[in-house]
Scaffold this active site. Structure first.
Site, PDB file in Angstrom:
ATOM      1  N   CYS A   1       0.853  -1.179   0.000  1.00 34.83           N
ATOM      2  CA  CYS A   1       0.000   0.000   0.000  1.00 34.83           C
ATOM      3  C   CYS A   1       0.895   1.236   0.000  1.00 34.83           C
ATOM      4  O   CYS A   1       1.990   1.233   0.562  1.00 34.83           O
ATOM      5  CB  CYS A   1      -0.941   0.099   1.189  1.00 34.83           C
ATOM      6  SG  CYS A   1      -2.010  -1.310   1.380  1.00 34.83           S
TER       7      CYS A   1
ATOM      8  N   ARG B   1       3.300  -0.085  -5.177  1.00 37.19           N
ATOM      9  CA  ARG B   1       3.081  -0.694  -3.865  1.00 37.19           C
ATOM     10  C   ARG B   1       1.714  -1.382  -3.772  1.00 37.19           C
ATOM     11  O   ARG B   1       1.369  -1.957  -2.743  1.00 37.19           O
ATOM     12  CB  ARG B   1       3.176   0.369  -2.766  1.00 37.19           C
ATOM     13  CG  ARG B   1       4.508   1.084  -2.744  1.00 37.19           C
ATOM     14  CD  ARG B   1       4.522   2.151  -1.682  1.00 37.19           C
ATOM     15  NE  ARG B   1       4.546   1.589  -0.357  1.00 37.19           N
ATOM     16  CZ  ARG B   1       5.646   1.255   0.309  1.00 37.19           C
ATOM     17  NH1 ARG B   1       6.824   1.449  -0.240  1.00 37.19           N
ATOM     18  NH2 ARG B   1       5.573   0.744   1.506  1.00 37.19           N
TER      19      ARG B   1
ATOM     20  N   TRP C   1      -2.970  -2.488  -1.598  1.00 34.63           N
ATOM     21  CA  TRP C   1      -2.766  -3.899  -1.929  1.00 34.63           C
ATOM     22  C   TRP C   1      -3.490  -4.657  -0.824  1.00 34.63           C
ATOM     23  O   TRP C   1      -3.098  -4.594   0.339  1.00 34.63           O
ATOM     24  CB  TRP C   1      -1.286  -4.256  -1.955  1.00 34.63           C
ATOM     25  CG  TRP C   1      -1.048  -5.659  -2.400  1.00 34.63           C
ATOM     26  CD1 TRP C   1      -1.046  -6.125  -3.677  1.00 34.63           C
ATOM     27  CD2 TRP C   1      -0.791  -6.798  -1.565  1.00 34.63           C
ATOM     28  NE1 TRP C   1      -0.806  -7.475  -3.688  1.00 34.63           N
ATOM     29  CE2 TRP C   1      -0.642  -7.916  -2.409  1.00 34.63           C
ATOM     30  CE3 TRP C   1      -0.682  -6.979  -0.190  1.00 34.63           C
ATOM     31  CZ2 TRP C   1      -0.389  -9.203  -1.927  1.00 34.63           C
ATOM     32  CZ3 TRP C   1      -0.420  -8.253   0.299  1.00 34.63           C
ATOM     33  CH2 TRP C   1      -0.278  -9.346  -0.580  1.00 34.63           C
TER      34      TRP C   1
ATOM     35  N   ASN D   1      -0.860   1.832   6.043  1.00 36.12           N
ATOM     36  CA  ASN D   1      -0.080   0.818   5.330  1.00 36.12           C
ATOM     37  C   ASN D   1       0.487  -0.130   6.376  1.00 36.12           C
ATOM     38  O   ASN D   1       1.109   0.325   7.340  1.00 36.12           O
ATOM     39  CB  ASN D   1       1.047   1.506   4.551  1.00 36.12           C
ATOM     40  CG  ASN D   1       2.094   0.530   4.053  1.00 36.12           C
ATOM     41  OD1 ASN D   1       1.772  -0.611   3.727  1.00 36.12           O
ATOM     42  ND2 ASN D   1       3.337   0.951   4.002  1.00 36.12           N
ATOM     43  N   GLY D   2       0.261  -1.429   6.214  1.00 35.72           N
ATOM     44  CA  GLY D   2       0.760  -2.401   7.185  1.00 35.72           C
ATOM     45  C   GLY D   2      -0.319  -3.425   7.498  1.00 35.72           C
ATOM     46  O   GLY D   2      -1.326  -3.518   6.785  1.00 35.72           O
TER      47      GLY D   2
ATOM     48  N   GLU E   1      13.072 -19.352 -12.851  1.00 35.58           N
ATOM     49  CA  GLU E   1      12.798 -17.923 -13.015  1.00 35.58           C
ATOM     50  C   GLU E   1      11.910 -17.684 -14.245  1.00 35.58           C
ATOM     51  O   GLU E   1      10.997 -16.859 -14.215  1.00 35.58           O
ATOM     52  CB  GLU E   1      14.127 -17.155 -13.103  1.00 35.58           C
ATOM     53  CG  GLU E   1      14.010 -15.667 -13.342  1.00 35.58           C
ATOM     54  CD  GLU E   1      13.186 -14.901 -12.313  1.00 35.58           C
ATOM     55  OE1 GLU E   1      12.798 -15.463 -11.285  1.00 35.58           O
ATOM     56  OE2 GLU E   1      12.892 -13.723 -12.576  1.00 35.58           O
TER      57      GLU E   1
ATOM     58  N   LYS F   1       8.197 -15.909 -14.094  1.00 33.02           N
ATOM     59  CA  LYS F   1       7.893 -14.728 -14.905  1.00 33.02           C
ATOM     60  C   LYS F   1       6.631 -14.967 -15.711  1.00 33.02           C
ATOM     61  O   LYS F   1       5.754 -14.121 -15.767  1.00 33.02           O
ATOM     62  CB  LYS F   1       9.086 -14.468 -15.835  1.00 33.02           C
ATOM     63  CG  LYS F   1       9.433 -13.052 -16.062  1.00 33.02           C
ATOM     64  CD  LYS F   1      10.360 -12.434 -15.076  1.00 33.02           C
ATOM     65  CE  LYS F   1       9.927 -12.530 -13.654  1.00 33.02           C
ATOM     66  NZ  LYS F   1      10.876 -11.998 -12.704  1.00 33.02           N
TER      67      LYS F   1
ATOM     68  N   GLU G   1       3.468 -15.091 -13.507  1.00 33.91           N
ATOM     69  CA  GLU G   1       3.250 -13.809 -12.848  1.00 33.91           C
ATOM     70  C   GLU G   1       2.558 -12.799 -13.759  1.00 33.91           C
ATOM     71  O   GLU G   1       1.669 -12.082 -13.327  1.00 33.91           O
ATOM     72  CB  GLU G   1       4.613 -13.253 -12.403  1.00 33.91           C
ATOM     73  CG  GLU G   1       4.550 -11.918 -11.707  1.00 33.91           C
ATOM     74  CD  GLU G   1       5.930 -11.423 -11.285  1.00 33.91           C
ATOM     75  OE1 GLU G   1       6.930 -11.874 -11.867  1.00 33.91           O
ATOM     76  OE2 GLU G   1       5.989 -10.592 -10.372  1.00 33.91           O
TER      77      GLU G   1
ATOM     78  N   HIS H   1       9.178 -38.511 -13.258  1.00 31.67           N
ATOM     79  CA  HIS H   1       8.707 -38.953 -11.943  1.00 31.67           C
ATOM     80  C   HIS H   1       7.338 -38.355 -11.590  1.00 31.67           C
ATOM     81  O   HIS H   1       6.958 -38.347 -10.425  1.00 31.67           O
ATOM     82  CB  HIS H   1       9.735 -38.608 -10.865  1.00 31.67           C
ATOM     83  CG  HIS H   1      11.036 -39.322 -11.076  1.00 31.67           C
ATOM     84  ND1 HIS H   1      11.160 -40.690 -10.935  1.00 31.67           N
ATOM     85  CD2 HIS H   1      12.261 -38.871 -11.478  1.00 31.67           C
ATOM     86  CE1 HIS H   1      12.404 -41.045 -11.215  1.00 31.67           C
ATOM     87  NE2 HIS H   1      13.092 -39.959 -11.555  1.00 31.67           N
TER      88      HIS H   1
ATOM     89  N   LYS I   1       4.866  -4.332  -6.435  1.00 27.71           N
ATOM     90  CA  LYS I   1       6.312  -4.380  -6.659  1.00 27.71           C
ATOM     91  C   LYS I   1       7.067  -4.648  -5.364  1.00 27.71           C
ATOM     92  O   LYS I   1       8.027  -5.400  -5.341  1.00 27.71           O
ATOM     93  CB  LYS I   1       6.759  -3.043  -7.274  1.00 27.71           C
ATOM     94  CG  LYS I   1       8.246  -2.968  -7.587  1.00 27.71           C
ATOM     95  CD  LYS I   1       8.579  -3.863  -8.754  1.00 27.71           C
ATOM     96  CE  LYS I   1      10.055  -3.831  -9.121  1.00 27.71           C
ATOM     97  NZ  LYS I   1      10.412  -5.031  -9.906  1.00 27.71           N
TER      98      LYS I   1
END
Ligand code: M6R
Length: 587
Positions: free
Chosen positions: A2, A27, A71, A95-96, A460, A464, A467, A483, A582
């Site tokens: 946030c 954020r 967020w 925020n928190g 990675e 990506k 996401e 397997h 982010k």
């Protein structure tokens, strides 16, 4: 998570708040809202979705206000749950995470108070309102005493015109003065260009009322030293590219070059050298992409320095009662330097005796402040939620750290090549992955496979893709397919194999053939021409020659590019994928 902003001054608050919120959207962007104090009291406008939904409020008149981009943690990302929250004349943004919100709320409900949202934040307005006896600052402090968890707060009161009270605990908050205007923000980008900024300390308060006064936890006034911030926090623009992510990929070679120069400078400093001489064990801590950089570094470190090391998922490390042997070097890797899980893991490693190196892209970050040594990445500001150039820069920094370790330990080590020109070439060669998207666009799942360092790159690549394109995918060790995961393959399932380690190439090709035999569309990212032409391979990106242990710094580039193209083709926003932010500053 946030972003919060505040403004009190001579100009109109609404445009300053909205523009500040745009700069804090990294954020979170689930919902946004502002409160502006006008002639007839405080007016609140909130919207679900991005800050642009607030444009309708740009014309609001008033010289003081607060704003928020969210967020979601507690409560769905709806307008009802958007900040600011208000109760009995107290209006605030938060925020928190308030960990005892449920209990506090039960107490308020028992007193007959009513709530209009499902957030943990609304209860803070209730607590402050209950403590209010004509002094907002004192009421905020009294309210904060009841909170468990983390908070950065900007609070206004209907009865105290023009004032904003700020408080913080384990969530960042910056207060600034720019001429006659006083500002509050979660982070510097919202204040880009502002002259005088102060980072509010843990447990401190600030009162913005014509001037800024800082207070300690018991409300005694304190003097604060102006915080010097790095000029690179300036607001970024897309520089003609359609998305920040595309621009940031183009910046990979420069990010690698600058990071290499920085590493050569930093690692020649003697205090760190002495610690490296004593180091017997390495724990690399990080989340998401930074964790993958740690995995690549572990593979490299062990192969080259023969030093035992582990890459640790920071959010797990803090809860696993980790063993930290003597002479452990903890290396916390984080683009933002503000990731709550990484900070907590680094704190724990330090508590247990490790020396701490921070590898971050943010000179003023919390991780840098707590580290014994800082090894900066010089990727430049990264705006897109998907990490790209910062990953390549992290690898360069970590490879150089490995080299310094090898030297300190007297191990033979060939000098590290500068791979930035190869990265430039790889960017050009990667453009062809745009032709691969037909296989990915409507697929149900995708697989990325490799062995050794190639497996780290595969992880990675998979992160990506999921996401930013929302296509389920797995990064898998090539030898493990048979397997279980091979069962996912059906006609047309896209499989990307990374193949750069000569020793392992034929082994990975076995998995390629197994997947192809079951109908997979196999794409290759490889340094070996001979494999690119095999019948099982639909198409390939041929990488410039590179040592297989260092190759993730190149092989990841076509994978990043692929995720970008698939995201755009599937109609997603690669810069702002849904549900994410982010900087992940909550647990
Ligand atoms: O700022 P950090 O490097 O600590 O962030 C860690 C992760 O949240 C981050 O790498 C995340 O996984 C990226 N969005 C992946 O692209």
């Amino acid at each position: 998570m946030c972003g919060i902003v505040g403004y009190t001054g001579k100009g109109n608050a609404a445009p300053a708040l909205i523009d500040g919120l745009y700069r804090l959207e990294y954020r979170g962007y689930d919902s946004a809202g502002i409160a502006v104090e006008g002639e007839n009291g405080i007016q609140i406008v909130k919207r679900a979705g991005r800050v642009k939904g607030l444009e309708c409020a740009r014309g609001l008149e008033g010289h003081a206000g607060i704003g928020h981009t969210r967020w979601a943690t507690h409560g769905a990302p709806t307008e009802r749950n958007a900040h600011p929250h208000a109760y009995h004349g107290i209006v605030l943004v938060h925020n928190g995470i308030i960990e005892n919100a449920y209990t506090l709320r039960e107490g308020c409900l028992a007193r007959g108070e009513t709530f209009v949202s499902d957030t943990d934040s609304e209860v803070i307005a209730h607590l402050i309102a209950a403590e209010y006896r004509g002094n907002l600052l004192e009421a905020v402090r009294a309210g904060c005493e009841k909170l468990k968890g983390s908070y950065a707060l900007a609070v206004m009161c209907e009865k105290e015109r023009g004032k904003i009270v700020c408080a913080r605990k384990r969530s960042p908050l910056i207060v600034a003065r720019s001429g006659e205007n006083l500002l509050v923000a979660s982070d510097l980008p919202a204040l880009a260009g502002e002259a005088e900024a102060y980072a509010l300390g843990e447990g401190e308060f600030a009162l913005l009322d014509g001037d800024i006064t800082f207070y300690d936890a018991s409300l005694s006034p304190i003097q604060k030293v102006r915080t010097e911030f790095d000029a690179s926090t300036e607001l970024a623009d897309r520089g003609g590219y359609p998305h920040f992510m595309r621009k940031e990929m183009a910046e990979i070679p420069a990010a690698m070059r600058r990071t290499r120069e920085e590493a050569e400078k930093t690692l020649s400093l003697s205090p760190l050298y002495e610690v490296l001489c004593q180091t017997e064990y390495i724990q690399i801590l990080g989340c998401g992409t930074a964790y993958h950089a740690g995995l690549c570094a572990k593979t490299f470190l062990e192969a080259t320095c023969r030093l035992p090391s582990e890459a640790c998922v920071a959010s797990e490390y803090r809860y696993r009662d980790p063993i930290v042997p003597s002479n452990t070097l903890a290396v916390a890797v984080s683009q933002s330097g503000e990731t709550a899980d990484t900070i907590a893991a680094a704190e724990l490693a330090k508590e247990r005796g490790a020396r701490l190196v921070a590898v971050t892209n943010s000179p003023d970050s919390s991780l840098n402040r707590m580290a014994d040594f800082v090894l900066p990445t010089r990727a430049g500001r990264e705006v897109a939620v998907a990490a790209t150039k910062s990953f390549n820069a992290q690898l360069v920094a970590l490879y150089h750290l490995s080299e310094a370790l090898a030297r300190a330990k007297g191990k033979p080590f060939s000098p590290l090549p500068d791979l930035s020109a190869a990265a430039e070439e790889t960017l050009l060669r990667s453009e062809r992955v745009e032709n691969w998207i037909k296989s990915f666009q409507n697929a149900r799942t995708a697989l990325f496979i490799g062995r050794g360092a190639d497996f780290c790159a595969a992880l990675e690549g998979s992160l990506k893709l999921k996401e930013i394109s929302y296509l389920p995918s797995e990064g898998y060790p090539a030898g493990e397919l048979k397997h279980g995961t091979l069962a996912l393959i059906e006609d047309g399932t896209p499989v990307v194999a990374v193949l750069t380690c000569a020793r392992l190439a034929e082994k990975t090709m076995n998995a390629v053939h197994e997947a192809y035999a079951r109908g997979a569309h196999v794409f290759l990212v490889t340094t070996f021409l001979e494999y690119a032409g095999r019948e099982a391979v639909r198409d390939a990106v041929l990488l410039p020659p590179c040592d297989g242990l260092l190759s993730p710094v190149l092989s990841v580039i076509p994978l990043q590019m692929l995720a970008y193209f698939v995201s755009v083709a599937r109609g997603a926003d690669p810069d702002k994928p849904r549900n994410l932010a982010k900087s992940v500053t909550v647990e």
